[in-house]
Write a protein that holds these residues in place. Structure first.
Motif, PDB file in Angstrom:
ATOM      1  N   ARG A 207       0.979  -1.222   0.116  1.00  0.00           N
ATOM      2  CA  ARG A 207      -0.052   0.083  -0.105  1.00  0.00           C
ATOM      3  C   ARG A 207       0.808   1.064  -0.044  1.00  0.00           C
ATOM      4  N   GLN A 208       1.807   1.121   0.822  1.00  0.00           N
ATOM      5  CA  GLN A 208       2.572   2.310   0.809  1.00  0.00           C
ATOM      6  C   GLN A 208       3.612   2.812  -0.574  1.00  0.00           C
ATOM      7  N   LEU A 209       4.124   1.615  -1.003  1.00  0.00           N
ATOM      8  CA  LEU A 209       4.707   1.840  -2.303  1.00  0.00           C
ATOM      9  C   LEU A 209       3.770   2.107  -3.282  1.00  0.00           C
ATOM     10  N   ALA A 210       2.483   1.711  -3.495  1.00  0.00           N
ATOM     11  CA  ALA A 210       1.812   2.122  -4.435  1.00  0.00           C
ATOM     12  C   ALA A 210       1.413   3.570  -4.226  1.00  0.00           C
ATOM     13  N   HIS A 211       1.234   3.966  -3.093  1.00  0.00           N
ATOM     14  CA  HIS A 211       0.918   5.429  -2.802  1.00  0.00           C
ATOM     15  C   HIS A 211       1.932   6.344  -3.183  1.00  0.00           C
ATOM     16  N   ARG A 212       3.446   5.859  -2.831  1.00  0.00           N
ATOM     17  CA  ARG A 212       4.462   6.681  -3.013  1.00  0.00           C
ATOM     18  C   ARG A 212       4.711   6.847  -4.636  1.00  0.00           C
TER      19      ARG A 212
ATOM     20  N   VAL B 268       4.914  -6.930  -4.001  1.00  0.00           N
ATOM     21  CA  VAL B 268       5.888  -7.030  -2.969  1.00  0.00           C
ATOM     22  C   VAL B 268       5.698  -8.493  -2.374  1.00  0.00           C
ATOM     23  N   GLU B 269       6.802  -9.193  -2.502  1.00  0.00           N
ATOM     24  CA  GLU B 269       6.849 -10.602  -2.074  1.00  0.00           C
ATOM     25  C   GLU B 269       7.546 -10.742  -0.887  1.00  0.00           C
ATOM     26  N   ARG B 270       7.682 -11.889  -0.105  1.00  0.00           N
ATOM     27  CA  ARG B 270       8.483 -12.037   1.017  1.00  0.00           C
ATOM     28  C   ARG B 270      10.089 -11.928   0.678  1.00  0.00           C
ATOM     29  N   ALA B 271      10.256 -12.232  -0.591  1.00  0.00           N
ATOM     30  CA  ALA B 271      12.011 -12.144  -0.834  1.00  0.00           C
ATOM     31  C   ALA B 271      12.061 -10.768  -1.424  1.00  0.00           C
ATOM     32  N   GLY B 272      11.253  -9.824  -1.570  1.00  0.00           N
ATOM     33  CA  GLY B 272      11.580  -8.729  -1.960  1.00  0.00           C
ATOM     34  C   GLY B 272      10.348  -8.213  -2.977  1.00  0.00           C
ATOM     35  N   LEU B 273      10.869  -7.238  -4.050  1.00  0.00           N
ATOM     36  CA  LEU B 273      10.146  -6.800  -5.151  1.00  0.00           C
ATOM     37  C   LEU B 273      10.207  -7.631  -6.282  1.00  0.00           C
TER      38      LEU B 273
ATOM     39  N   VAL C 189       9.751   3.899 -16.668  1.00  0.00           N
ATOM     40  CA  VAL C 189       8.701   2.698 -16.094  1.00  0.00           C
ATOM     41  C   VAL C 189       8.849   2.779 -14.351  1.00  0.00           C
ATOM     42  N   ALA C 190       8.107   3.352 -13.750  1.00  0.00           N
ATOM     43  CA  ALA C 190       7.936   3.540 -12.293  1.00  0.00           C
ATOM     44  C   ALA C 190       8.167   2.095 -11.522  1.00  0.00           C
TER      45      ALA C 190
END
Length: 171
Positions: free
Chosen positions: A8-13, A40-45, A118-119
């Protein structure tokens, strides 16, 4: 819950739409043609696009930096004339392999700014540079010297005052 909060935070940013999966598989039809999911996965993005999962990896940069240390030339470093301390703009960042080599070459007095239009890919590279399990401390240090910006190079360069960078690199 923690992964969902991060997403959620990443999508907002990034100004992206947040879609909760709640255990459901990704449906590429939701994204539309030519679009991708930043997950967003347990291992990272990871970026999921066209049936592929893309994660950060430094690619050939590890071998190129090793070769530089051993005294071998790197064609990109030579073409840029990097000797240390330069301000470099990588206008087409991609996964950042060239930016990583440039950051190593400019050393601690230099800086590298990488632009990725590409964001989702910019976010992936930024997170990857920060969290990749570097075996070589010099590569980890070089990775910290790269500023990743989600921006189109045309607009970015138009807004830069003359002399902002010593080298502007397009790949």
């Amino acid at each position: 819950e923690d992964l969902e909060r991060q997403a959620r935070q990443l999508a907002h940013r990034l100004g992206l739409e947040y879609w909760p999966r709640r255990g459901r598989p990704l449906d590429p039809a939701q994204a539309g043609p030519g679009r991708a999911f930043l997950v967003v996965e347990r291992a990272g993005l990871a970026v999921h696009a066209g049936g592929r999962r893309i994660v950060y990896h430094p690619g050939m940069a590890v071998h190129r930096v090793r070769a530089l240390r051993e005294g071998h030339p790197d064609p990109m470093v030579e073409a840029m004339g990097l000797t240390g301390g330069e301000q470099v703009l990588d206008a087409t960042l991609g996964l950042g392999s060239d930016a990583l080599v440039a950051a190593f070459a400019v050393g601690p007095r230099g800086r590298v700014t990488g632009l990725e239009k590409v964001a989702a890919l910019a976010a992936l590279v930024e997170a990857g540079l920060a969290s990749y399990p570097w075996r070589d401390p010099a590569l980890a240090e070089a990775a910290r010297r790269i500023e990743v910006r989600a921006a189109d190079h045309r607009a970015f360069l138009a807004a830069c005052p003359p002399g902002s960078f010593d080298v502007v690199y397009f790949d």
